[in-house]
Enzyme design. Structure first.
Site, mmCIF file in Angstrom:
data_model
loop_
_atom_site.group_PDB
_atom_site.id
_atom_site.type_symbol
_atom_site.label_atom_id
_atom_site.label_comp_id
_atom_site.label_asym_id
_atom_site.label_seq_id
_atom_site.Cartn_x
_atom_site.Cartn_y
_atom_site.Cartn_z
ATOM 1 N N GLY A 163 8.107 -7.569 3.295
ATOM 2 C CA GLY A 163 8.862 -6.938 2.260
ATOM 3 C C GLY A 163 9.789 -5.634 2.404
ATOM 4 N N CYS A 164 10.139 -5.094 1.284
ATOM 5 C CA CYS A 164 11.341 -4.048 1.161
ATOM 6 C C CYS A 164 10.777 -2.778 1.904
ATOM 7 C CB CYS A 164 11.516 -3.899 -0.175
ATOM 8 S SG CYS A 164 12.489 -5.052 -0.868
ATOM 9 N N PHE A 165 9.421 -2.453 2.001
ATOM 10 C CA PHE A 165 9.164 -1.029 2.663
ATOM 11 C C PHE A 165 9.275 -1.328 4.322
ATOM 12 C CE2 PHE A 165 4.888 -3.471 2.409
ATOM 13 C CZ PHE A 165 4.561 -3.673 3.690
ATOM 14 N N PHE A 373 9.938 1.414 0.174
ATOM 15 C CA PHE A 373 9.090 1.059 -0.971
ATOM 16 C C PHE A 373 9.124 -0.549 -1.009
ATOM 17 C CE2 PHE A 373 11.830 4.433 -2.407
ATOM 18 C CZ PHE A 373 11.089 5.657 -2.270
#
Length: 389
Positions: A163-165, A373
């Site tokens: 994901g985005c982290f 994050f």
């Protein structure tokens, strides 16, 4: 007889890991955010949902995004109507697209990074590939090895479903590899595509609609290594320190689930609040050893999950608007490209610093921070030191 300690010492690099080159790539299909709601509701046969479309239009208008790039064209979506429904079984079609386009777009970015690096690809010792878009065996790391013609004994690391982290995660891993393996040159690739997450609108799951308003496709590649060869390798940033933490009381804030209908995302409304509440602690841990407490004195690279996160971080820390300029610029021009975003921002910052005639790659400043994050809620922190231009 040589001791184990002496062997270990000889295996380690002397200096910190440095980012030596950056390359980025996007699909050719560019989508203007202002007209996207019309396209989205038409292609998903949802034009009768007038109120929902108006709500989606407001989401797009508030997103601070001007345009995004997407592999999914009107033609592709018409050929795959089940992808356009909200929760229709469509995983096979999505996977068939992702396993081809993810390594292919990654290759485009990698070729640019290798060219800037200026060394033969035979000197690449490690490969880290990260994607949230599709799963396969052998993975996208293997496919990229073949596409680039890398040596078969390059040490590969495949990261799926982070994901985005994960833009911060790949830097943390690359730093450890470069500093603990003398002479290592690590090719890092993040490639993200929306075929796995695209779906039609739902009246009852508005968090899914948020993703449709934000996500775009992109790939970024870096060459990371310690002890750059003078006059040949030119570092852009040094990576000084990294951390990884799960924010307390944040379970379920961001999560994704791979289903027959593809990858579904769920977001709590208070994600910006959770991030801003925990960022102070992360900064103190990172910068107290450097005697830095003024966060306007450092350069900023933050994953642009959406404008609300950036707004709340700015407010919480009292940051000047220009601190997030590079971050907001990437969000505006590309949307949220998950793990690839922070690497695009690194590229944006060093280019704009050169164009503006500043003294360092970090907007003229010496020290900076990179934040990722994402699901967990997980926060990745990387302390960066800029390089003189």
């Amino acid at each position: 007889m040589v001791s184990v300690a002496e062997i270990r010492q000889a295996q380690r690099a002397e200096g910190p890991a440095t980012i030596m080159a950056i390359g980025t790539a996007n699909p050719a299909n560019c989508v203007e955010q202002s007209t996207y709601p019309d396209f989205y509701f038409k292609i998903t046969n949802s034009e009768h949902k007038v109120e929902l479309k108006e709500k989606f239009q407001r989401m797009c208008d508030k997103s601070m995004i001007k345009r995004r790039y997407m592999y999914l064209t009107e033609e592709i979506l018409k050929d795959n109507p089940r992808v356009c429904e909200y929760m229709a079984p469509s995983l096979a079609a999505r996977q068939d697209m992702a396993v081809v386009v993810v390594p292919r777009l990654g290759k485009e970015a990698a070729v640019k990074a290798i060219k800037e690096w200026g060394q033969p690809k035979s000197k690449i010792t490690h490969l880290i590939f990260c994607t949230t878009s599709g799963v396969d065996m052998p993975g996208a790391d293997y496919q990229l090895t073949k596409l680039l013609g890398l040596r078969p004994y390059v040490k590969r690391y495949m990261m799926y479903q982070q994901g985005c982290f994960a833009g911060g995660t790949v830097l943390r891993l690359a730093k450890d590899l470069a500093e603990n393996n003398k002479g290592a040159r690590v090719l890092v690739v993040c490639s993200e595509e929306t075929p796995v997450t695209f779906r039609g609108p739902s009246d009852t799951h508005l968090d899914s609609l948020v993703g449709q308003a934000l996500f775009g496709d992109g790939a970024a590649a870096l060459i990371v290594g310690s002890d750059p060869i003078p006059e040949i390798e030119k570092p852009i940033f040094e990576m000084v320190w990294t951390a990884h933490t799960i924010a307390p009381d944040s379970e379920g804030a961001i999560d994704g689930h791979l289903r027959e209908a593809g990858l579904t995302f769920h977001l709590l409304k208070d994600v910006p609040g959770i991030v801003s509440k925990n960022i102070d602690k992360a900064l103190i841990e990172a910068f107290q050893p450097l005697n830095i407490s003024d966060y306007n004195s450092i350069f900023w690279i933050a994953h642009p999950g959406g404008p609300a996160i950036l707004d709340q971080v700015e407010e919480k820390l009292g940051l000047k608007p220009e601190k997030m300029k590079a971050t907001r610029e990437v969000l505006s021009e590309y949307g949220n490209m998950s793990s690839a975003c922070v690497l695009f921002i690194l590229d944006e910052m060093r280019k704009k610093s050169v164009q503006a005639g500043l003294k360092t790659t970090g907007e003229g400043l010496d020290w900076g921070v990179l934040f990722g994050f994402g699901p967990g809620l997980t926060i990745e922190t990387v302390v960066l030191h800029s390089v003189a231009i």
